[in-house]
Write a protein that holds these residues in place. Structure first.
Motif, mmCIF file in Angstrom:
data_model
loop_
_atom_site.group_PDB
_atom_site.id
_atom_site.type_symbol
_atom_site.label_atom_id
_atom_site.label_comp_id
_atom_site.label_asym_id
_atom_site.label_seq_id
_atom_site.Cartn_x
_atom_site.Cartn_y
_atom_site.Cartn_z
ATOM 1 N N ILE A 48 0.842 -1.162 0.038
ATOM 2 C CA ILE A 48 -0.016 -0.091 -0.103
ATOM 3 C C ILE A 48 0.750 1.434 0.051
ATOM 4 N N GLN A 49 1.956 1.238 0.362
ATOM 5 C CA GLN A 49 2.910 2.386 0.571
ATOM 6 C C GLN A 49 3.826 2.436 -0.779
ATOM 7 N N SER A 50 3.751 1.467 -1.649
ATOM 8 C CA SER A 50 4.392 1.559 -3.028
ATOM 9 C C SER A 50 5.883 1.236 -2.577
ATOM 10 N N GLU A 51 6.145 0.368 -1.541
ATOM 11 C CA GLU A 51 7.502 0.210 -1.374
ATOM 12 C C GLU A 51 7.895 -1.301 -1.691
ATOM 13 N N LEU A 104 -10.386 2.260 3.673
ATOM 14 C CA LEU A 104 -11.222 1.346 4.553
ATOM 15 C C LEU A 104 -11.011 -0.088 3.907
ATOM 16 N N PHE A 105 -11.055 -1.219 4.720
ATOM 17 C CA PHE A 105 -11.095 -2.508 3.953
ATOM 18 C C PHE A 105 -11.627 -3.536 5.239
ATOM 19 N N GLU A 110 -13.976 -8.095 9.975
ATOM 20 C CA GLU A 110 -13.935 -6.662 10.787
ATOM 21 C C GLU A 110 -13.849 -5.343 9.799
ATOM 22 N N LEU A 111 -14.682 -4.638 10.345
ATOM 23 C CA LEU A 111 -14.091 -3.308 9.525
ATOM 24 C C LEU A 111 -13.072 -2.368 9.974
ATOM 25 N N MET A 112 -12.185 -2.188 8.985
ATOM 26 C CA MET A 112 -10.892 -1.628 9.411
ATOM 27 C C MET A 112 -10.417 -0.325 8.819
ATOM 28 N N MET A 116 -2.671 6.432 6.147
ATOM 29 C CA MET A 116 -1.252 6.177 5.318
ATOM 30 C C MET A 116 -0.022 6.952 5.585
ATOM 31 N N ASN A 117 -0.540 8.093 6.523
ATOM 32 C CA ASN A 117 0.797 8.551 7.151
ATOM 33 C C ASN A 117 1.288 8.111 8.476
ATOM 34 N N SER A 118 0.603 7.628 9.235
ATOM 35 C CA SER A 118 1.099 6.768 10.433
ATOM 36 C C SER A 118 1.516 5.492 10.190
ATOM 37 N N GLU A 119 0.935 4.862 8.994
ATOM 38 C CA GLU A 119 1.170 3.423 8.619
ATOM 39 C C GLU A 119 0.645 2.418 9.546
ATOM 40 N N LYS A 120 -0.531 2.918 10.130
ATOM 41 C CA LYS A 120 -0.797 2.128 11.345
ATOM 42 C C LYS A 120 -2.472 1.830 10.985
ATOM 43 N N ARG A 121 -3.064 0.472 11.315
ATOM 44 C CA ARG A 121 -4.454 0.083 10.912
ATOM 45 C C ARG A 121 -5.141 0.250 12.333
ATOM 46 N N LYS A 122 -6.373 0.268 12.215
ATOM 47 C CA LYS A 122 -7.238 0.106 13.507
ATOM 48 C C LYS A 122 -8.688 -0.482 13.093
ATOM 49 N N SER A 123 -8.823 -1.452 13.963
ATOM 50 C CA SER A 123 -10.306 -1.940 13.966
ATOM 51 C C SER A 123 -11.163 -1.060 14.338
ATOM 52 N N LEU A 124 -12.344 -0.782 13.784
ATOM 53 C CA LEU A 124 -13.524 0.095 13.845
ATOM 54 C C LEU A 124 -14.644 -0.567 14.137
ATOM 55 N N LEU A 125 -14.978 -1.768 13.878
ATOM 56 C CA LEU A 125 -16.078 -2.560 14.088
ATOM 57 C C LEU A 125 -15.999 -4.084 14.152
ATOM 58 N N ASN A 126 -16.612 -4.628 14.752
ATOM 59 C CA ASN A 126 -16.734 -6.158 14.786
ATOM 60 C C ASN A 126 -17.846 -6.666 15.217
#
Length: 798
Positions: A48-51, A104-105, A110-112, A116-126
């Motif tokens: 996702i970061q084109s790396e 979003l994915f 789970e809804l995640m 892009m800036n912090s390069e962190k994911r977070k769970s929003l909803l299960n």
């Protein structure tokens, strides 16, 4: 040494009696596990970061491919991805916000959200089930998603959830008539008597429901699916409308395929398809109006041409043809970015008409924006198919232009249409096809693949969003399958040439940049042979059409004046091109045949992909017509231009190629002396609906088309030597097809045919032993019938 011993001597050496040809190839070598060729990249995607570039590969000779990566920082290293890293990858599916700073994915239901800036994911909803189709709404503070056949909105600011719809399985009657069993009633009553909290909660729930009904004056609306399935749910960007498709399927009578070698030791039936004409699938597009809490359906009975009869009815003057509203298949609704408008792609179930229409979301009425009709059938790149979709269709950010692909000019091109004034503009034009157009991140450009250089090549281009000059971004001859990096700065290119399998390249997204090769997967055994680059030619058919083909020519000193015609399969496919063929085993076999002195021609006959609408539909209502005469005219070209002996011509192919082989052997006995028909359709009335009904209509409606297109009706014409080969667990072209043909040949007293059956093989063979046995028989057939016609004992080893 007698003649028979000479024959055995030569064939053991891989030679042909009387010509002393030899080859470093053998059938056994060619048909072994494909890993002998090497390992080649597949399913290319970016981090996702084109790396990093990720792809399926197999450097360690594992039982199957694994995930590998190449970093832009160290492009000389191919690294196997660990299970932990593989699990942490952000999927390609999902939705970016406009600034592309968040994505979003869903992950394990789970809804995640990924920053892009912090390069962190977070769970929003299960919710304890699979959440799907998450999208940012118009204000981007809210997220729409679907869960268990219903539409929801999640508020990013306060974490609240709003359920938009109440769609239930079954029927209202079933719900109301559902009663508890005596045991269940006893348990409920006992529970309510013993537990005061449970009793109080039930009373409160019923009081709340009664209060809501007294305030609103009506019970909350519920929509029941009855016996239909829901698919393609779309939530408008404003959250005021939800659309979904309702599917009602009745498969008709299926043809079970018996598996005689099931691991259980018993004969087990494999479920298979129904036959053409038995399709009873219907689809509707529903609109759920959130404000009015109601459901209604789009209205298709006023579409222009909806009652039109097909041209073929003139061949049946004795039948009364009633003009009636035809059933249509709608796509999912496509909303404009501001959510104020929506369009839908509709196709008649006979696939002769296609409409793109704007939906009046308040009423379900349709306004036709574009109407296409083809008396054969509608298809082509980006045009899609009746039930499976796949069409190119969307909105530009201005909320007034839509884009789509159409074969209006005879080739599939990209169009814009202004929904406000109805003006349509072709963004591409010419005698070439457009593939997979996509908007750039900033929505100011198109990226697209085309065959503008020639039908045998594919290149990647960039073009202004409103049209203009196409900027060619790839230069390597062959096929260039491009995966753009998420930041669009780089292209990962999967490239191949006629005699070179797929490899991975990296190139900056600019015309002048050089492509760097990242993988080199050919095995030493494969690369040690000088694989031919077949000549691309065109020959003139009897109707004046110029037919494309690939030609394999032997050296003069080994040329045996015999020719083999290879017929590729169908399903809309091209094989006369400059890239590594999906028929790579057959390609290698053709190199072996050429080493042994045969001339081989591989024809993109009428019905093949890559040459526009008229080429594709040239087989309409007559399979075994122009597609077969193209093979015959190809033989004529070889006789006149390459000194082929007319008495030494063979033909072979699989699936549709097997069908053409049978038609050639049964109706063109003066052209083909030997043929190998593999996994062949013998009677089109026994094939599937989706493919066959497009080309031949339905058997009950157009029996003439089926009668003249099915080999089983022409079996009395067999004169040459015929090999029939078929997998017994083929759930595509059923083994029943060749069983019926075999009985027909027996009843006709035909002698010069044989059948090879493969008990463990489906339509596409997978076992090297089966491939080896099949192609050993094909080589034996051609050696015996074309080179040693009077010696039935001649054979050729693996």
């Amino acid at each position: 040494m007698n003649k028979y011993l000479l024959i055995v001597f030569f064939t053991v050496l891989g030679l042909s009696p009387g010509f002393a040809q030899k080859s470093d190839l053998s059938v056994k070598k060619i048909m072994q596990d494909p890993q002998w060729v090497g390992t080649f990249p597949e399913n290319v995607k970016w981090g996702i970061q084109s790396e990093n570039i990720y792809f399926d590969y197999n450097l360690e000779k594992d039982p199957e491919d694994s995930l590998y990566k190449i970093s832009l920082n160290t492009t000389d290293k191919i690294i196997k991805v660990s299970p932990e890293e593989k699990k942490s990858l952000i999927p390609n599916s999902g939705d970016f916000n406009d600034a592309r700073s968040k994505k979003l994915f869903t992950e394990n239901g789970e809804l995640m959200i990924y920053d892009m800036n912090s390069e962190k994911r977070k769970s929003l909803l299960n919710l304890g089930g699979n959440i799907s189709n998450p999208e940012f709404m118009e204000d981007e503070d809210r997220i729409s998603f679907t869960f268990r056949n219903n539409a929801y909105i999640y508020n990013l600011k306060n974490g609240s959830i709003q359920k938009l719809t109440n769609i239930l399985k079954g029927s209202e009657k079933e719900q109301k008539e559902k009663e508890l069993s005596e045991k269940e009633k006893f348990l409920e009553e006992e529970n309510l008597q013993l537990l005061s909290v449970v009793r109080e909660r039930k009373d409160k729930k019923e009081s709340t429901k009664a209060y809501k009904e007294s305030v609103t004056g009506k019970e909350a609306f519920s929509f029941y699916l009855n016996k239909k399935r829901l698919s393609g749910m779309q939530i408008s960007p404003k959250g005021d409308f939800v659309t979904f498709r309702l599917i009602k399927s009745e498969r008709g009578k299926s043809t079970n395929v018996p598996n005689y070698v099931d691991e259980s030791g018993y004969t087990e039936d494999l479920p298979a398809r129904s036959k053409v004409g038995e399709n009873k699938t219907s689809l509707e597009l529903a609109i759920y109006n959130i404000k009015n809490d109601s459901v209604y359906f789009i209205k298709t009975d006023e579409l222009p041409g909806i009652k039109a009869l097909p041209d073929y009815v003139k061949d049946y003057p004795e039948k009364d043809w009633e003009e009636k509203v035809r059933d249509v298949v709608p796509s999912g609704a496509v909303f404009s970015e501001n959510g104020e408008k929506a369009i839908v792609n509709l196709r008649s179930t006979d696939n002769k008409d296609r409409w793109i229409a704007e939906i009046d979301l308040q009423t379900g009425n349709l306004k036709t924006l574009d109407h296409q009709r083809d008396e054969a059938w509608l298809a082509g790149p980006g045009v899609g198919y009746t039930y499976w979709g796949g069409e190119t269709l969307g909105w530009l950010p201005d909320n007034k232009h839509i884009y789509f692909q159409s074969e209006e000019t005879g080739y599939s091109h990209l169009y814009l249409l202004n929904v406000e004034n109805g003006k349509k503009k072709a963004l591409t034009e010419g005698e070439f096809e457009v593939y997979k157009p996509q908007l750039s991140n900033n929505k100011k450009s198109w990226y697209l693949t085309t065959s503008e250089v020639g039908p045998g090549e594919r290149h990647f281009y960039r073009m202004p969003v409103m049209g203009g000059k196409m900027e060619k971004l790839t230069r390597m001859t062959g096929n260039n399958e491009v995966s753009l990096s998420p930041d669009e700065k780089y292209m990962a290119i999967r490239h191949s040439f006629s005699n070179k399998p797929w490899e991975l390249y990296l190139k900056k997204t600019s015309p002048g940049a050089e492509a760097k090769q990242l993988t080199s997967g050919q095995s030493e055994a494969f690369s040690s042979y000088n694989w031919r680059n077949p000549e691309l030619i065109k020959f003139e058919a009897r109707d004046g059409a110029m037919v494309p083909a690939r030609l394999f020519l032997p050296e003069k000193e080994v040329k045996n004046d015999a020719a083999v015609v290879f017929v590729h399969g169908a399903g809309y496919l091209q094989n006369a091109h400059k890239w590594w063929s999906r028929y790579f085993r057959e390609y290698m076999f053709h190199n072996l045949l050429t080493d042994l002195g045969y001339t081989v021609i591989d024809i993109d006959y009428r019905g093949s992909a890559g040459y526009g609408r008229d080429w594709r539909t040239g087989i309409y209502r007559h399979m075994g017509g122009k597609d077969l005469t193209d093979q015959v005219d190809g033989v004529k070209y070889l006789i006149e231009n390459h000194n082929i002996d007319p008495e030494k011509v063979g033909i072979y192919g699989g699936s549709y190629g097997g069908f053409i082989t049978l038609m050639g052997m049964f109706t063109k006995a003066d052209t083909f002396k030997a043929g190998a028909a593999l996994r062949s359709v013998t009677d089109w009335a026994h094939y599937n609906h989706g493919y066959t009904s497009n080309i031949l209509n339905e058997p009950s409606q157009d029996p003439i088309a089926y009668r003249r297109s099915s080999p089983i009706y022409f079996a009395e014409g067999l004169e040459g030597d015929l090999l029939i080969a078929h997998g017994m667990v083929d759930v595509n072209v059923h083994f029943q097809d060749v069983v019926r043909l075999a009985q027909r040949l027996i009843e006709l007293g035909k002698e010069d045919w044989e059948m090879a059956v493969y008990p463990v093989e489906d339509h596409g063979f997978v076992e090297p032993s089966s491939w080896t046995d099949e192609y050993r028989r094909i080589l034996e057939l051609f050696n015996q019938s074309l080179l040693e016609e009077n010696n039935a004992e001649a054979s050729n080893p693996n």
